[in-house]
Design a protein around this motif. Structure first.
Motif, mmCIF file in Angstrom:
data_model
loop_
_atom_site.group_PDB
_atom_site.id
_atom_site.type_symbol
_atom_site.label_atom_id
_atom_site.label_comp_id
_atom_site.label_asym_id
_atom_site.label_seq_id
_atom_site.Cartn_x
_atom_site.Cartn_y
_atom_site.Cartn_z
ATOM 1 N N UNK A 1 0.850 -1.205 0.000
ATOM 2 C CA UNK A 1 0.000 0.000 0.000
ATOM 3 C C UNK A 1 0.883 1.251 0.000
ATOM 4 N N UNK A 2 1.907 1.218 0.829
ATOM 5 C CA UNK A 2 2.816 2.354 0.917
ATOM 6 C C UNK A 2 3.539 2.586 -0.414
ATOM 7 N N UNK A 3 3.987 1.505 -1.042
ATOM 8 C CA UNK A 3 4.669 1.637 -2.330
ATOM 9 C C UNK A 3 3.740 2.191 -3.395
ATOM 10 N N UNK A 4 2.491 1.700 -3.388
ATOM 11 C CA UNK A 4 1.524 2.182 -4.372
ATOM 12 C C UNK A 4 1.280 3.673 -4.163
ATOM 13 N N UNK A 5 1.183 4.108 -2.916
ATOM 14 C CA UNK A 5 0.993 5.540 -2.633
ATOM 15 C C UNK A 5 2.163 6.348 -3.144
ATOM 16 N N UNK A 6 3.369 5.854 -2.928
ATOM 17 C CA UNK A 6 4.556 6.574 -3.404
ATOM 18 C C UNK A 6 4.558 6.656 -4.926
ATOM 19 N N UNK A 7 4.198 5.556 -5.584
ATOM 20 C CA UNK A 7 4.149 5.555 -7.049
ATOM 21 C C UNK A 7 3.175 6.592 -7.563
ATOM 22 N N UNK A 8 2.003 6.650 -6.913
ATOM 23 C CA UNK A 8 0.990 7.569 -7.417
ATOM 24 C C UNK A 8 1.294 9.013 -7.077
ATOM 25 N N UNK A 9 2.080 9.214 -6.038
ATOM 26 C CA UNK A 9 2.494 10.581 -5.760
ATOM 27 C C UNK A 9 3.289 11.134 -6.944
ATOM 28 N N UNK A 10 4.055 10.265 -7.573
ATOM 29 C CA UNK A 10 4.818 10.664 -8.758
ATOM 30 C C UNK A 10 3.913 10.734 -9.984
ATOM 31 N N UNK A 11 3.083 9.699 -10.171
ATOM 32 C CA UNK A 11 2.181 9.678 -11.339
ATOM 33 C C UNK A 11 1.348 10.939 -11.426
ATOM 34 N N UNK A 12 0.874 11.402 -10.256
ATOM 35 C CA UNK A 12 -0.043 12.543 -10.257
ATOM 36 C C UNK A 12 0.654 13.849 -10.593
ATOM 37 N N UNK A 13 1.978 13.806 -10.773
ATOM 38 C CA UNK A 13 2.697 14.994 -11.234
ATOM 39 C C UNK A 13 2.835 14.997 -12.746
ATOM 40 N N UNK A 14 2.429 13.914 -13.377
ATOM 41 C CA UNK A 14 2.618 13.833 -14.826
ATOM 42 C C UNK A 14 1.404 14.434 -15.521
ATOM 43 N N UNK A 15 1.682 15.263 -16.498
ATOM 44 C CA UNK A 15 0.587 15.927 -17.212
ATOM 45 C C UNK A 15 -0.322 14.892 -17.869
ATOM 46 N N UNK A 16 0.276 13.820 -18.362
ATOM 47 C CA UNK A 16 -0.498 12.775 -19.052
ATOM 48 C C UNK A 16 -1.519 12.146 -18.111
ATOM 49 N N UNK A 17 -1.096 11.841 -16.879
ATOM 50 C CA UNK A 17 -2.000 11.201 -15.923
ATOM 51 C C UNK A 17 -3.123 12.155 -15.523
#
Lengths: 426, 414
Positions: free
Chosen positions: A138-154
């Motif tokens: 869960x923690x890893x997924x949160x960290x991944x999405x913290x980065x994903x949500x900075x991408x203009x594409x996402x």
């Protein structure tokens, strides 16, 4: 003797081979098993397909997260033991969750099918979803999405799909940080018991294998007598239609913006599906398409632009996507509208149509190269509730389309006035 | 699992590799050019990749490349690395003559035009932004190279050091580059699929035979001197988490010592049960992701260990934990090594599943003249003993051989 380079060699006929033969058996308890013997290498893939996914969730992302957790430990093996077991055989198990299904795919050398399938079955039936592993994942997924949500594409993609299909519509489900934060282990364990069980799945096996051998494996694991009782199909979501609109999402410091532009489309079973899908390809489905030629090759605004016709079981959407420098955004949007309108008014030449139809045939041929690809096509036919003939009919319909047909179908279904536009970036 | 293939040469030096496979009615025609970013001038980085784009903008007799591929029901693309530029067409097998026409024409000569150059410069600049400047962590590799390499052209990435280099390219430079590097005697034609060898050889002679040999720039590059002390660079970026990237010099791909170095990365992170994940992510929870991998470089390349720091942990804690994992490599069990060897063997078979994979692997291996690796790759790893891998770890994973990039969120302390 100098060869004549000034004209192209003759184009030969492009033949699409028939969809490979496959067989189906219903086990004594009712579980359907599909057999595709195909391919020249001693490899085999088993897809175990469960009726689970966004259309079978009361909370976004539960199916995918549960599937991820199943490989983290069983009653007999912890996650290290599972990884070591797979490595010993050089095999892979991956889980993938979409709208209508969650699939566990086992890839193995044929000679290791027995022990690796036994492990897959153990993962499905005896997973323990351990607590420490859950906290870490869960923690890893949160960290991944913290980065994903900075991408203009996402950001663009999420805003676009959620405008078309606002919550609680499953077609607008995007697993993001907010969704992950809500996951609780008990929910996942319940979902495992309710949805990721043999009673709720069908099996496809593709590659080099002996059907009798596989049936014996299923029998040894008790799957042959398991009572088949798939979870009821979710209620078809009510049709809601957002208005055409323009949405800007600012992400500081970005020099490019991601554009997502589109509107509603048709469900998969609609008789116009094949024609409009082909028209969309002409608009933006390959390198020779109008959008690519205009916005990349003529103007150099982007590295890539595409248009896609997405048709699911109950509804669909049409979408155009691209990343362009901030200063090109408005001009790109103008050109996109122009090209959509032109589909209805500016006929393709015979040469252009022939080229596109040939390209399309080549693509179909390409998509039928490996056993894995055949398995995917079969799975989608089953999940989308269409019959196999539909594929062949579709090819014929497309070959027969005229330039006028393309204009008519575009006028009917590609409507610039209906566009929902999302711009995410600087 | 062995596949059979044959090797031939034309008089002009063009090498040809043919692998017949009649199971699906498809073929892949692939042309490998032995030119990449390492062949660039230091003031014109990104050139080889820009050039790859230009190869699609028209050749002497073919005004527009892509439509001909689409007309035969084919697909095509290309990629550039530091060492090679690789072009491929996948099409129904009965259409390959068109592929031969297209590939031979652009090996013969491009149609060099200013307006096309201008458009592709713009496209490449947008690619630079999209992939490297507009993404969180996008410039990690761009920063690493000049830190780790002081002399060898690997000190810049394929996309180039900066947009400005791409912006100033002239047509004359493009022409010059073509005749210095694009030649039959600097290329390999790879054909896999439902083809017949005599027919392929006839087509090769017909279309490529008349292209003259050229004076190709020799493949000689300034050697990177040994690194004798640790290096580091700290940057701050608007990103949510810290990434620590460590690069270590390793032998060239064509050196037999490469395999032991590569196996070090498999022992470290070739599986979820491997040491980096278990120790640093699971047990100590110091990182949320950590990976060890080798770079796809021909000349002496790198082992890279890349980790993302968990919230609330410090860089010092991360490095101490990583040092301990590296130190543990003195002790590798036969079972651990055996699993990775089995995995590599299986992958060697899986990699043959599609024609495209086969063609691409032929290209990668032929880049250093070892196409037979398509069958024999696994044996190089199978021959390793645990102590070979331990020794490689001790030899390469040393601080004096290491460059570290600390990529930190804005506002955080180093």
């Amino acid at each position: 003797m100098e060869v004549n380079r000034s004209s192209a060699p003759a184009v030969q006929d492009i033949v699409i081979p028939k969809f490979p033969a496959f067989s189906m058996e219903v086990l004594s308890g009712g579980i359907p098993v599909y057999f595709i013997r195909y391919g020249a290498l001693p490899v085999v893939e088993v897809q175990w397909v469960f009726r689970a996914g966004h259309c079978y969730e009361s909370q976004t992302g539960i199916a995918a997260m549960t599937a991820r957790m199943l490989t983290e430990g069983t009653k007999k093996k912890n996650s290290v033991a599972i990884a070591n077991y797979l490595d010993e055989y050089g095999a892979f198990i991956q889980a993938n969750a979409g709208y209508e299904a969650t699939t566990f795919t086992l890839s193995t050398l044929t000679r290791h099918l027995a022990p690796t399938f036994a492990l897959l079955n153990e993962i499905i039936q005896e997973a323990t979803l351990p607590e420490q592993e859950f906290k870490i994942e869960k923690s890893r997924a949160l960290q991944n999405f913290e980065i994903e949500e900075q991408k203009t594409e996402f950001v663009a993609r999420r805003r676009f799909i959620q405008t078309l299909f606002p919550a609680p519509h499953p077609y607008g489900s995007i697993t993001d940080k907010a969704a992950i934060e809500k996951f609780e282990l008990e929910q996942l364990r319940r979902y495992h018991k309710s949805h990721l069980q043999p009673s709720n799945g069908f099996i496809i096996i593709a590659g080099e294998f002996e059907p009798e051998t596989f049936l014996e494996l299923l029998s040894a694991q008790g799957i042959d007598t398991t009572h088949y009782q798939p979870v009821d199909a979710a209620q078809p979501p009510p049709p809601i239609r957002a208005q055409a609109t323009r949405i800007n999402e600012t992400i500081p410091g970005r020099m490019q913006s991601s554009l997502r532009v589109g509107h509603y489309a048709l469900p998969r079973k609609h008789p116009d599906y094949h024609a409009i899908k082909f028209a969309t390809m002409l608009l933006g489905g390959y390198f020779g398409a109008r959008l690519m030629q205009n916005i990349r090759e003529e103007k150099g605004y982007t590295y890539g632009i595409y248009a896609r016709w997405n048709a699911m079981l109950h509804d669909g959407y049409f979408g155009i996507g691209t990343d362009v420098a901030n200063e090109y955004v408005e001009d790109t949007l103008v050109e996109i509208r122009k090209e959509i309108n032109r589909m209805a008014t500016d006929p393709f030449t015979d040469e252009e149509l022939t080229m596109a139809k040939n390209y399309y045939c080549g693509k179909v041929l390409s998509n039928r190269e490996t056993p894995s690809q055949i398995a995917d096509i079969l799975k989608n036919i089953i999940l989308q509730e269409i019959d196999l003939d539909d594929l062949e009919r579709g090819n014929q319909i497309i070959q027969a389309l005229t330039a006028k047909d393309i204009m008519d179908i575009s006028a009917k279904y590609l409507i610039a006035e209906n566009l929902i536009t999302v711009v995410a970036g600087g | 699992m062995q596949i059979e293939f044959s090797t031939h040469y034309l008089a002009n030096g063009l090498k040809i590799i043919i692998q017949e496979d009649h199971s699906v009615g498809k073929a892949v025609v692939d042309v490998l050019y032995k030119v990449g970013a390492r062949d660039e001038d230091a003031s014109r980085t990104g050139f080889a990749h820009l050039f790859e784009h230009l190869m699609f903008s028209g050749s002497l007799n073919v005004a527009e490349y892509d439509q001909h591929v689409q007309r035969i029901g084919g697909e095509n693309n290309a990629f550039t690395t530091n060492d090679i530029t690789n072009y491929y067409i996948s099409c129904p097998a009965n259409q390959i003559e068109t592929a031969f026409w297209l590939e031979s024409d652009r090996m013969l000569s491009l149609d060099f035009q200013q307006d096309k150059l201008d458009v592709q410069k713009s496209v490449v600049c947008e690619e630079f932004k999209q992939r490297y400047l507009n993404q969180p962590y996008g410039d990690l590799q761009l920063l690493l190279r000049p830190l780790h390499y002081t002399t060898h052209p690997y000190r810049w990435n394929t996309i180039g050091m900066e947009l400005a280099h791409i912006e100033v390219v002239t047509l004359a430079e493009v022409q010059d580059f073509f005749f210095k590097h694009y030649a039959p005697n600097n290329a390999t034609l790879i054909v896999v699929g439902a083809v017949h060898t005599p027919q392929v050889l006839d087509l090769a002679e017909k279309w490529f035979g008349s292209i003259p040999k050229r004076n190709v720039a020799p493949h000689i590059y300034p050697q990177e001197p040994p690194q004798t002390e640790a290096r580091s660079l700290t940057v701050h970026r608007p990103v949510p988490q810290s990434v620590i990237l460590k690069a270590y010099h390793i032998p060239a791909r064509y050196d037999n010592a490469y395999y032991a170095a590569d196996m070090v990365t498999d022992i470290l992170s070739g599986s979820k049960s491997a040491r980096l994940f278990q120790r640093m992510v699971k047990e100590l929870q110091i990182a949320t992701a950590v990976n060890a991998y080798t770079s796809w470089l021909l000349d002496p390349g790198m082992i890279i260990i890349e980790g993302r720091l968990a919230p609330g942990k410090t860089v010092q804690e991360y490095e101490a934990a990583l040092d301990a994992v590296i130190a543990s490599l003195t002790d590798i069990s036969q079972a651990e090594l055996g699993r990775m060897q089995n995995k590599i063997d299986a992958l060697t078979t899986f990699n043959l599943t599609t024609l495209m994979n086969r063609a691409t692997f032929f290209a990668f291996y032929d880049a250093f003249d070892q196409p037979e690796l398509i069958n024999t790759l696994g044996t190089h790893y199978r021959q390793l003993q645990p102590q070979d891998v331990s020794q490689a770890a001790a030899k390469y994973l040393r601080p004096e051989n290491c460059s570290t990039l600390y990529y930190l969120p804005d506002g955080s302390q180093s």
